[in-house]
Structure formats: C-alpha cells, structure tokens
Design a protein around this motif. Structure first.
Motif, PDB file in Angstrom:
ATOM      1  N   LEU A   1      11.127 103.679  34.130  1.00 23.70           N
ATOM      2  CA  LEU A   1      11.155 103.440  32.693  1.00 23.70           C
ATOM      3  C   LEU A   1      10.464 102.124  32.360  1.00 23.70           C
ATOM      4  CD1 LEU A   1      14.889 104.350  31.938  1.00 23.70           C
ATOM      5  CD2 LEU A   1      12.896 105.862  31.979  1.00 23.70           C
ATOM      6  N   PRO A   2       9.895 102.013  31.151  1.00 30.08           N
ATOM      7  CA  PRO A   2       9.218 100.767  30.762  1.00 30.08           C
ATOM      8  C   PRO A   2      10.205  99.684  30.349  1.00 30.08           C
ATOM      9  CG  PRO A   2       9.077 102.335  28.979  1.00 30.08           C
ATOM     10  CD  PRO A   2       9.750 103.045  30.137  1.00 30.08           C
ATOM     11  N   ILE A   3      11.144  99.427  31.239  1.00 21.41           N
ATOM     12  CA  ILE A   3      12.177  98.423  31.015  1.00 21.41           C
ATOM     13  C   ILE A   3      12.193  97.540  32.246  1.00 21.41           C
ATOM     14  CG2 ILE A   3      14.641  98.050  30.703  1.00 21.41           C
ATOM     15  CD1 ILE A   3      14.674 100.972  29.563  1.00 21.41           C
ATOM     16  N   GLU A   4      12.069  96.228  32.036  1.00 22.68           N
ATOM     17  CA  GLU A   4      12.038  95.325  33.191  1.00 22.68           C
ATOM     18  C   GLU A   4      13.387  95.287  33.885  1.00 22.68           C
ATOM     19  OE1 GLU A   4      10.143  91.487  33.461  1.00 22.68           O
ATOM     20  OE2 GLU A   4       9.184  91.913  31.541  1.00 22.68           O
ATOM     21  N   ASN A   5      13.324  95.313  35.203  1.00 20.93           N
ATOM     22  CA  ASN A   5      14.532  95.121  36.004  1.00 20.93           C
ATOM     23  C   ASN A   5      14.984  93.682  35.839  1.00 20.93           C
ATOM     24  OD1 ASN A   5      15.437  97.395  37.313  1.00 20.93           O
ATOM     25  ND2 ASN A   5      14.091  97.149  39.053  1.00 20.93           N
ATOM     26  N   PRO A   6      16.293  93.458  35.724  1.00 23.48           N
ATOM     27  CA  PRO A   6      16.755  92.065  35.707  1.00 23.48           C
ATOM     28  C   PRO A   6      16.444  91.420  37.052  1.00 23.48           C
ATOM     29  CG  PRO A   6      18.609  93.614  35.624  1.00 23.48           C
ATOM     30  CD  PRO A   6      17.341  94.423  35.630  1.00 23.48           C
ATOM     31  N   THR A   7      15.938  90.213  37.025  1.00 28.05           N
ATOM     32  CA  THR A   7      15.579  89.550  38.275  1.00 28.05           C
ATOM     33  C   THR A   7      16.661  88.580  38.697  1.00 28.05           C
ATOM     34  OG1 THR A   7      14.359  87.896  37.033  1.00 28.05           O
ATOM     35  CG2 THR A   7      13.099  89.747  37.884  1.00 28.05           C
ATOM     36  N   MET A   8      17.026  88.666  39.954  1.00 29.08           N
ATOM     37  CA  MET A   8      17.983  87.749  40.568  1.00 29.08           C
ATOM     38  C   MET A   8      19.294  87.630  39.799  1.00 29.08           C
ATOM     39  SD  MET A   8      16.746  86.936  43.298  1.00 29.08           S
ATOM     40  CE  MET A   8      15.456  86.391  44.329  1.00 29.08           C
ATOM     41  N   SER A   9      19.783  88.727  39.262  1.00 31.54           N
ATOM     42  CA  SER A   9      21.070  88.672  38.554  1.00 31.54           C
ATOM     43  C   SER A   9      22.214  88.540  39.549  1.00 31.54           C
ATOM     44  CB  SER A   9      21.261  89.907  37.690  1.00 31.54           C
ATOM     45  OG  SER A   9      21.309  91.059  38.490  1.00 31.54           O
ATOM     46  N   THR A  10      21.942  88.796  40.812  1.00 25.28           N
ATOM     47  CA  THR A  10      22.989  88.752  41.831  1.00 25.28           C
ATOM     48  C   THR A  10      23.632  87.379  41.911  1.00 25.28           C
ATOM     49  OG1 THR A  10      21.463  90.152  43.054  1.00 25.28           O
ATOM     50  CG2 THR A  10      23.477  89.547  44.155  1.00 25.28           C
ATOM     51  N   GLN A  11      22.819  86.330  41.786  1.00 24.84           N
ATOM     52  CA  GLN A  11      23.372  84.985  41.895  1.00 24.84           C
ATOM     53  C   GLN A  11      24.360  84.724  40.766  1.00 24.84           C
ATOM     54  OE1 GLN A  11      20.555  81.801  41.848  1.00 24.84           O
ATOM     55  NE2 GLN A  11      22.094  80.259  42.195  1.00 24.84           N
ATOM     56  N   SER A  12      24.006  85.041  39.519  1.00 20.85           N
ATOM     57  CA  SER A  12      24.915  84.792  38.415  1.00 20.85           C
ATOM     58  C   SER A  12      26.159  85.669  38.525  1.00 20.85           C
ATOM     59  CB  SER A  12      24.226  84.984  37.067  1.00 20.85           C
ATOM     60  OG  SER A  12      23.764  86.303  36.949  1.00 20.85           O
ATOM     61  N   ASP A  13      26.000  86.923  38.984  1.00 20.60           N
ATOM     62  CA  ASP A  13      27.154  87.786  39.183  1.00 20.60           C
ATOM     63  C   ASP A  13      28.077  87.187  40.242  1.00 20.60           C
ATOM     64  OD1 ASP A  13      25.367  90.966  38.871  1.00 20.60           O
ATOM     65  OD2 ASP A  13      26.099  89.559  37.362  1.00 20.60           O
ATOM     66  N   PHE A  14      27.511  86.650  41.309  1.00 15.82           N
ATOM     67  CA  PHE A  14      28.288  86.033  42.375  1.00 15.82           C
ATOM     68  C   PHE A  14      29.025  84.808  41.840  1.00 15.82           C
ATOM     69  CE2 PHE A  14      29.573  85.096  46.560  1.00 15.82           C
ATOM     70  CZ  PHE A  14      29.455  83.729  46.754  1.00 15.82           C
ATOM     71  N   GLU A  15      28.356  84.010  41.041  1.00 15.83           N
ATOM     72  CA  GLU A  15      28.987  82.815  40.481  1.00 15.83           C
ATOM     73  C   GLU A  15      30.163  83.210  39.588  1.00 15.83           C
ATOM     74  OE1 GLU A  15      24.980  80.054  40.445  1.00 15.83           O
ATOM     75  OE2 GLU A  15      25.876  80.646  38.551  1.00 15.83           O
ATOM     76  N   LEU A  16      30.008  84.285  38.799  1.00 19.43           N
ATOM     77  CA  LEU A  16      31.098  84.716  37.939  1.00 19.43           C
ATOM     78  C   LEU A  16      32.305  85.155  38.761  1.00 19.43           C
ATOM     79  CD1 LEU A  16      29.185  86.783  35.238  1.00 19.43           C
ATOM     80  CD2 LEU A  16      30.337  84.612  34.925  1.00 19.43           C
ATOM     81  N   VAL A  17      32.065  85.869  39.837  1.00 20.76           N
ATOM     82  CA  VAL A  17      33.155  86.305  40.696  1.00 20.76           C
ATOM     83  C   VAL A  17      33.844  85.112  41.336  1.00 20.76           C
ATOM     84  CG1 VAL A  17      33.699  87.566  42.812  1.00 20.76           C
ATOM     85  CG2 VAL A  17      32.158  88.570  41.130  1.00 20.76           C
ATOM     86  N   MET A  18      33.059  84.137  41.772  1.00 19.06           N
ATOM     87  CA  MET A  18      33.625  82.957  42.429  1.00 19.06           C
ATOM     88  C   MET A  18      34.468  82.129  41.445  1.00 19.06           C
ATOM     89  SD  MET A  18      32.894  83.078  45.570  1.00 19.06           S
ATOM     90  CE  MET A  18      33.299  81.427  46.089  1.00 19.06           C
ATOM     91  N   ASN A  19      34.134  82.182  40.159  1.00 23.68           N
ATOM     92  CA  ASN A  19      34.865  81.383  39.182  1.00 23.68           C
ATOM     93  C   ASN A  19      36.157  82.058  38.731  1.00 23.68           C
ATOM     94  OD1 ASN A  19      33.074  79.255  39.169  1.00 23.68           O
ATOM     95  ND2 ASN A  19      31.778  80.188  37.610  1.00 23.68           N
TER      96      ASN A  19
END
Length: 79
Positions: free
Chosen positions: A59-77
């Motif tokens: 699809l002509p929709i950009e993949n989110p880039t490097m969202s894993t780090q922010s997701d990891f930070e949210l889990v850690m918090n």
C-alpha cells in the motif's frame, strides 16, 4: 541504500476489496481513493480489481520506522 520510502504490506482477508482497503486506510494517504486504488493495482501488478484472501498487497503508506524503540520504552516505563 536508497532513500525510497518503505511501504506497508498487508494480507488480504476474506471480504476485502480494494475499495474497503482504501476506506480503511483513508487517513494514512494523501491521494484520492481512485488514485490509491490505481497505485495499488499498478504496484502489485494486478490484472483486475479482484483480489483474493491470502494475497499480499503493498500500500502507498509508509511503514513506521524504528517504532520498536519507543514501544520498548513505553513498556519499560509501565511498572
């Protein structure tokens, strides 16, 4: 390495059409629904507008880039 965007890929589910997919993602692309459908058809080498469950579409929709780090930070918090 090129600077071209990385587009999102989906798997077609039972009942999906190009129009329902275009409606589902209408907030995530900046073109008309007709342009979206034409782009998907051209980029995925579709011979018709008929799609089948299990097919993979780009699809002509950009993949989110490097969202894993922010997701990891949210889990850690969350403790």
């Amino acid at each position: 390495m090129t600077n071209q965007p990385s587009y999102q890929s989906i798997t077609v589910e039972d009942g999906d059409t190009l129009w329902t997919i275009a409606k589902q993602y209408n907030e995530e692309y900046s073109m008309t629904m007709e342009e979206f459908i034409a782009w998907v058809g051209e980029e995925n080498d579709l011979n018709s507008f008929a799609i089948k469950p299990g097919e993979s579409l780009v699809l002509p929709i950009e993949n989110p880039t490097m969202s894993t780090q922010s997701d990891f930070e949210l889990v850690m918090n969350e403790e």
